[in-house]
Design an enzyme around this catalytic site. Sequence first.
Site, PDB file in Angstrom:
ATOM      1  N   TYR A  45       4.324  -9.874   7.448  1.00 54.64           N
ATOM      2  CA  TYR A  45       3.824  -8.371   7.586  1.00 54.64           C
ATOM      3  C   TYR A  45       4.183  -7.933   9.163  1.00 54.64           C
ATOM      4  O   TYR A  45       4.216  -8.727   9.836  1.00 54.64           O
ATOM      5  CB  TYR A  45       2.418  -7.985   7.212  1.00 54.64           C
ATOM      6  CG  TYR A  45       2.064  -8.214   5.963  1.00 54.64           C
ATOM      7  CD1 TYR A  45       1.973  -7.227   5.072  1.00 54.64           C
ATOM      8  CD2 TYR A  45       1.736  -9.604   5.402  1.00 54.64           C
ATOM      9  CE1 TYR A  45       1.663  -7.433   3.659  1.00 54.64           C
ATOM     10  CE2 TYR A  45       1.256  -9.646   4.079  1.00 54.64           C
ATOM     11  CZ  TYR A  45       1.326  -8.694   3.284  1.00 54.64           C
ATOM     12  OH  TYR A  45       0.873  -8.984   2.094  1.00 54.64           O
ATOM     13  N   TYR A  90      -5.725  -9.796   2.921  1.00 55.67           N
ATOM     14  CA  TYR A  90      -5.685  -8.547   3.219  1.00 55.67           C
ATOM     15  C   TYR A  90      -5.729  -8.449   4.782  1.00 55.67           C
ATOM     16  O   TYR A  90      -6.267  -8.747   5.726  1.00 55.67           O
ATOM     17  CB  TYR A  90      -7.385  -8.071   2.833  1.00 55.67           C
ATOM     18  CG  TYR A  90      -7.612  -8.125   1.349  1.00 55.67           C
ATOM     19  CD1 TYR A  90      -7.056  -7.077   0.503  1.00 55.67           C
ATOM     20  CD2 TYR A  90      -8.608  -8.915   0.820  1.00 55.67           C
ATOM     21  CE1 TYR A  90      -7.332  -7.140  -0.853  1.00 55.67           C
ATOM     22  CE2 TYR A  90      -8.984  -9.105  -0.534  1.00 55.67           C
ATOM     23  CZ  TYR A  90      -8.261  -8.019  -1.445  1.00 55.67           C
ATOM     24  OH  TYR A  90      -8.577  -8.054  -2.610  1.00 55.67           O
ATOM     25  N   ASP A 102       0.898  -1.152  -0.165  1.00 56.18           N
ATOM     26  CA  ASP A 102       0.017   0.011   0.038  1.00 56.18           C
ATOM     27  C   ASP A 102       0.795   1.461  -0.083  1.00 56.18           C
ATOM     28  O   ASP A 102       1.983   1.227   0.320  1.00 56.18           O
ATOM     29  CB  ASP A 102      -0.971  -0.052   1.218  1.00 56.18           C
ATOM     30  CG  ASP A 102      -1.963  -0.915   1.251  1.00 56.18           C
ATOM     31  OD1 ASP A 102      -2.118  -1.681   0.027  1.00 56.18           O
ATOM     32  OD2 ASP A 102      -2.434  -1.211   2.285  1.00 56.18           O
TER      33      ASP A 102
END
Length: 407
Positions: free
Chosen positions: A293, A364, A227
Amino acid sequence: MVPEDVLDRARNLLQRYRVCDHCLGRAFLEVDGRDNRERGEKIREALGLGETPPEKCYFCRGLFSKIGEYAEKAEKGLRGYVFRTFRVGTHVPKDLIAREELMWEVVGVKNTETIKKHVNREVGKRIKRAMGKEYDAESPDVEVLVDVEKDDVRVRSNPIYLYGRYRKYAEMPQSKWPCRYCGGRGCGKCEYTGRQWRESVEYYLSDVLLGVTGGRDTKLHAAGREDIDARMLGTGRPFVIEIVEPRIRYGSWEWVRKEINAYGEGKVEVLCLLPSDRKEVQELKSAEYKKTYRAVVECGREITGAELERLGSLKGAVVYQRTPERIRHRRGDALRKRKVLEIRWEPLGGRRFVLYITADPGLYIKEFVSGDNGRTKPSVSEVLGTPCKVARLDVMEVHGGRRCSGT
Ligand SMILES: [Zn+2]
Ligand SMILES: [Zn+2]
């Protein structure tokens, strides 16, 4: 000595058409000779015939007397490039190809050479001699295109492909993002930069690479993207950058990498810059690498250490996600299933903690934490029994692609 059967077939050909020595020679490669012209001369003399002036030749109309001129034009064009390897390609008009086929019908197609091949080789030979460059039929740096029909020679520089891995420390998109008002030409809205986002990973790479290569454009091919507001840390994200129509090539790109890093200081860092190819672009584009992440999570109330332990139940969990609300307008609604491979946490005290998640590509993360109003299940919010959201998200590792040594 010219073999008897060659003489028979050659006589047959010469009775029907006017043929120059070049064309006669390329119809009989089995005859000894330094080149086609010498072969042709031998055959003709053995038959006791006079020479046909090249411009009267039915099969080439004097094309071969222009080889020197083509090579000179090519050389002139090539002087504008710094390169190591080249290749020659020739466009031959249809009528000459049709005539060539007539010739094969008369003499047989075995041991023959086409006009195309002949011109390629002869022009190539001269460039090699004059410029000391290497011929590479597979993947040359530059290409010489001889257009016999238009009597024109063009030079084209093939793209440079460079592989690397980047880190991104600041908020910016990955790719170029032209101004939506002017499409990149420059206008008042974008202060004549032509850019919607002044910065992107690609701009940092491209500004330097176009400067040092004199290229026309770049195309960034990366293994996925983070992102805009996510950082890319750890071992970086694999990419191949394609430089379109470069004028200058280098044997090593390490100094260029340093230039990029100086230019992007504190924002974009490239961990290596190595020669690559189109094949690696395909690999990266079709790759489905798992990712790790790091999310700073903020919840609706204070979370105790004991409560955090419950997150362990999410390891190995299959997460069902309907298309997140934030991108539904672009993507349409669908259900996806992704696995959480690893999960661990570090308390920050109060309502915040850090979450490390390794997952299948395409999970996501923001919705995996928030639950997206029940559209993602299970979720961190659900497990902790309070609404939580991602306050900051970074990609720590993309598991795949070539490693940069030392990372
Ligand atoms: Zn000819
Ligand atoms: Zn603009």
